[in-house]
Scaffold this active site. Structure first.
Site, mmCIF file in Angstrom:
data_model
loop_
_atom_site.group_PDB
_atom_site.id
_atom_site.type_symbol
_atom_site.label_atom_id
_atom_site.label_comp_id
_atom_site.label_asym_id
_atom_site.label_seq_id
_atom_site.Cartn_x
_atom_site.Cartn_y
_atom_site.Cartn_z
ATOM 1 N N HIS A 50 -1.666 8.719 5.279
ATOM 2 C CA HIS A 50 -2.038 7.477 4.831
ATOM 3 C C HIS A 50 -3.726 7.250 5.107
ATOM 4 O O HIS A 50 -4.131 6.967 4.372
ATOM 5 C CB HIS A 50 -1.258 6.308 5.272
ATOM 6 C CG HIS A 50 -1.328 5.004 4.850
ATOM 7 N ND1 HIS A 50 -1.172 4.885 3.476
ATOM 8 C CD2 HIS A 50 -1.596 3.891 5.532
ATOM 9 C CE1 HIS A 50 -1.398 3.657 3.483
ATOM 10 N NE2 HIS A 50 -1.790 2.992 4.334
ATOM 11 N N CYS B 159 0.937 -1.252 -0.058
ATOM 12 C CA CYS B 159 -0.132 0.057 -0.056
ATOM 13 C C CYS B 159 0.983 1.285 -0.285
ATOM 14 O O CYS B 159 0.255 2.318 -0.137
ATOM 15 C CB CYS B 159 -0.832 0.061 1.098
ATOM 16 S SG CYS B 159 -1.884 -1.461 0.960
ATOM 17 N N HIS C 182 -9.664 2.793 0.099
ATOM 18 C CA HIS C 182 -8.099 2.470 -0.013
ATOM 19 C C HIS C 182 -7.874 1.853 -1.170
ATOM 20 O O HIS C 182 -8.117 0.623 -1.142
ATOM 21 C CB HIS C 182 -7.797 1.642 1.468
ATOM 22 C CG HIS C 182 -6.242 1.327 1.535
ATOM 23 N ND1 HIS C 182 -5.478 1.738 0.518
ATOM 24 C CD2 HIS C 182 -5.424 1.173 2.589
ATOM 25 C CE1 HIS C 182 -4.172 1.474 0.982
ATOM 26 N NE2 HIS C 182 -4.217 1.058 2.013
#
Lengths: 328, 400
Positions: free
Chosen positions: B294, B163, B329
């Protein structure tokens, strides 16, 4: 001056560590699982719990364990600090772990009855991440899904980390599992070679600071054969690295080939036709180790002093080569 | 070392495709959340995600046969094409230059991988689709871009650092252009919705049933998403020579590894990564106007990340937003979409909001610009990315 290789290690069907690979005993194992083939070059001497112990290996898959193991073999010979990095190549991570995770989701009573502990292992960056966790390597930690281009890719990326000061030294290499899932995927891609499992790493450092270099990385060139001519593209890469190093084709003493399947193998032979070097094919000893092919070519070359070339070709169209000066 | 600027942006997202529509959606605080349709969600109590709907790959994938590239690679190709067009460059011009294509991803071709796995499980391994098996390797994301744009003299890499991969790829492109190895870089990230990621996070109780609400006291986790973003980077000098618009300059970046735990981020290490990035950029913490976090919306991430931010910036950190509130996400695409949002915010002078926000978690303790974009002249913006495996990457953008 380019970066230098100061240490290496490997795990393969030959065994664990440098001496085992140098002995080079060919030992394909018979398979009795659901694989499409009947044999593979398995790293049978690498038994995870014996090599790494039982603590922390309970849910660790074989790909990550191979990475932890091979980096563990390498590190005693190198200087490690907070900026030591890890750069590993892969094809798709562990196809077997991914399949098993999905199988659980598809076949259990509820689709979410999966083992959450196996999820991080299903990700492609697991091997590099696990190697860092196990050995406390806090520098840049990168996974490159380069397939059979992983050799040139990890060395170039590692060299860039050194040139920009982001890492003090870089563990560069790749891991490839053997598993029935990988074997079936290769089978459906038209693969016919005997597969192997293995992991190989080198330690890359800047020339100025390294104590006892084994080889200098004189050049790395890659191209994408967008015109469908991988032989021409690879020849252009060879030309470029030799020209930049001020060397001629006949100066190359050893070539380690990647020996891909079918038309790409022909392209590799064509591109190398001008060279008068002795040719080695690591796959003859350890099988087709996929993404780890390039790192195994490089470590195989380290026993042949002089100019040496490792080539790479992937079915995705990318080609490349690494030019080394192996020191005696 | 050369200065490096962003002159082209390409985006495929659940809230808008193309730089201008994406910027408009960010400014409006649009949500990409909807019921997941990419895979069978029977048996899950809830399945909301941020899917890209109406994507027409043939608009962008013209040279590479469509069946040779999976959905994530198509997102990468589309984003790269848009970035080239947006930069006012032609493929012919790029072909004459040494370049770099670097695409980050978490799952690569995992959506294909899951269909292959379903064949394996239900009908036996002999029944797997050979065409899908060939396009499965994640390397096709970066090489797909090169093949589509007919770029042969390029350093191609698909970076698979989960990620944080988008920021890794941007950093890689930045270094190659900065050092003169490449004269342009097409770098970013792409991922397609897949069952594995959703199932894994669901099993961990980390998927919010309704919407993604980073930093909110009632947040319940991520929404999985998909998309792609590619930035075209070039040396400041060549951009000036050809009179190109620069959205922003890449000022620097930082990489490190927690080397601590597979899935739980380590706050001290995340703080050090931010410090590395700021030092690389030559920027003091007090000069940072905005952090694009994030900000996944999980309990653990947001508290740890905000703690790390306060560690690096003190008790009054810059405004800190999460575009995941809008996009979900998007895994390997996430930090590339975040970087694109930063560059657009710098160019168009606004801060994208953190939507779905009711009450800020006191344990986060940041101003997340709730629900409504604000106008702001941004000079330095920091884009954070954390990943499983402890892979941290922070990119700093700005306008000098």
């Amino acid at each position: 001056m380019g970066p230098v290789i100061t240490a290496w290690s490997a795990i393969s069907s030959c065994g664990v560590g440098r001496a085992a690979l140098e002995a080079g005993l060919v030992r394909p194992s018979p398979l009795d699982d659901e694989s499409p083939g009947t044999q593979a070059f398995l790293a049978s001497d690498f038994v995870v719990r014996e090599a790494l112990g039982t603590k922390g290996t309970g849910s660790m898959d074989r790909s990550s364990a191979l990475a932890v193991g091979v980096v563990g073999e390498l590190l005693p010979g190198v200087d490690v600090d907070a900026r030591t990095g890890v750069v590993l190549g892969t094809t798709s991570g562990s196809s077997q772990t991914q399949l098993e995770f999905t199988r659980d989701s598809l076949t259990r009573r509820k689709p979410y009855f999966v083992n959450p502990a196996s999820m991080p292992f299903a990700l492609m960056n697991s091997a590099a991440g696990q190697a860092a966790i196990w050995h406390k390597l806090t520098g840049p930690n990168t996974t490159i899904a380069g397939g059979r281009m992983s050799g040139p890719s990890v060395l170039r990326y590692g060299a860039r980390l050194l040139a920009t000061g982001r890492a003090s030294g870089v563990v560069c290499g790749a891991v490839e599992e053997y598993s029935p899932t990988r074997a079936w995927l290769e089978h459906h891609r038209g693969g016919t070679r005997v597969l192997g499992e293995g992991a190989a790493v080198v330690f890359l450092e800047s020339a100025g600071t390294a104590r006892a270099p084994l080889a200098e990385v004189l050049g790395i060139a890659t191209r994408v054969a967008v015109d469908g001519d991988p032989a021409g593209a690879l020849a252009a890469c060879l030309h470029r690295v030799l020209e930049r190093a001020g060397a001629a084709a006949e100066d190359v003493r050893t070539v380690a080939v990647s020996a891909p399947e079918g038309a790409l193998a022909e392209a590799e032979r064509t591109a190398l036709a001008r060279l008068r070097a002795s040719v080695v094919d690591p796959a003859e000893v350890i099988g087709d180790v996929g993404a780890a092919t390039g790192p195994f070519q490089v470590v195989t070359l380290l026993r042949s002093p002089g100019l040496a070339v490792a080539t790479a070709l992937d079915a995705d169209g990318s080609v490349g080569c690494v030019l080394l000066r192996v020191l005696s | 070392m050369r200065r490096v600027v962003v002159t082209g942006i390409g985006v495929v997202s659940s809230i808008g495709t193309g730089a201008a529509p994406f910027a408009k959606a960010l400014r409006e605080g649009r949500s990409g959340a909807r019921p997941i349709g990419a895979f069978d969600t029977a048996g899950f109590a809830h399945a909301t995600g941020c899917e890209v709907v109406g994507f027409e790959p043939q608009r962008w994938v013209r040279n590479v046969p469509l069946d040779e590239v999976g959905r994530a690679a198509r997102f990468a190709i589309a984003s790269a094409r848009m970035a080239v067009d947006d930069a006012g460059l032609t493929e012919e011009e790029l072909r004459r230059l040494p370049g770099l294509v670097s695409i980050g991803t978490t799952d690569g071709g995992s959506d294909d991988g899951e269909r292959l796995a379903a064949s394996y499980v239900h009908s036996g391994p002999e029944s797997m689709d050979p065409v899908a098996a060939r396009r499965l390797p994640a390397s096709t994301l970066a090489t797909g871009v090169a093949r589509e744009l007919r770029l042969s003299d390029v350093d191609v890499s698909t970076i698979a650092t989960a990620c944080a991969a988008g920021n890794y790829a941007i950093g890689n492109g930045f270094d190659a252009v900065r050092t003169g190895e490449a004269d342009f870089a097409l770098c970013g990230g792409a991922d397609a919705m897949c069952r594995m990621t959703f199932t894994g996070f669901y099993r961990l109780g980390a998927v919010d049933p309704d919407g993604c609400r980073p930093f909110d006291v009632n947040r319940r986790g991520i929404l999985t998403g998909e998309g792609g973003a590619v930035l075209l980077l070039e040396p400041l000098e060549s951009a000036r020579e050809r009179g190109a618009r620069s959205y922003a300059e890449i000022l620097g970046y930082g990489l490190n590894c927690d080397a601590h735990h597979q899935v739980a981020p380590d706050g001290d290490s995340v703080r050090r990564c931010m410090e590395l990035a700021l030092a690389d950029a030559g920027v003091e913490p007090g000069e940072v106007d905005l952090i694009s976090a994030h900000g996944t919306g999980t309990k653990a991430n947001d508290v740890t990340e905000c703690g790390a931010i306060r560690g690096a910036f003190g008790d009054r950190p810059p405004r800190t937003v999460s575009v995941k509130s809008m996009l979900g996400h998007t895994m390997g695409a996430a930090s590339a979409l975040g970087a694109a949002a930063c560059a657009l915010g710098i160019e168009h002078r606004f801060i994208p909001p953190t939507i779905n926000h009711t009450e800020t978690d006191p344990d986060c303790g940041i101003d997340c610009v709730p629900n409504t974009a604000v106008e702001a002249r941004l000079r330095v913006v920091q884009n954070n990315a954390l990943a499983f495996g402890g892979n941290n990457a922070v990119v700093v953008l700005g306008k000098r």
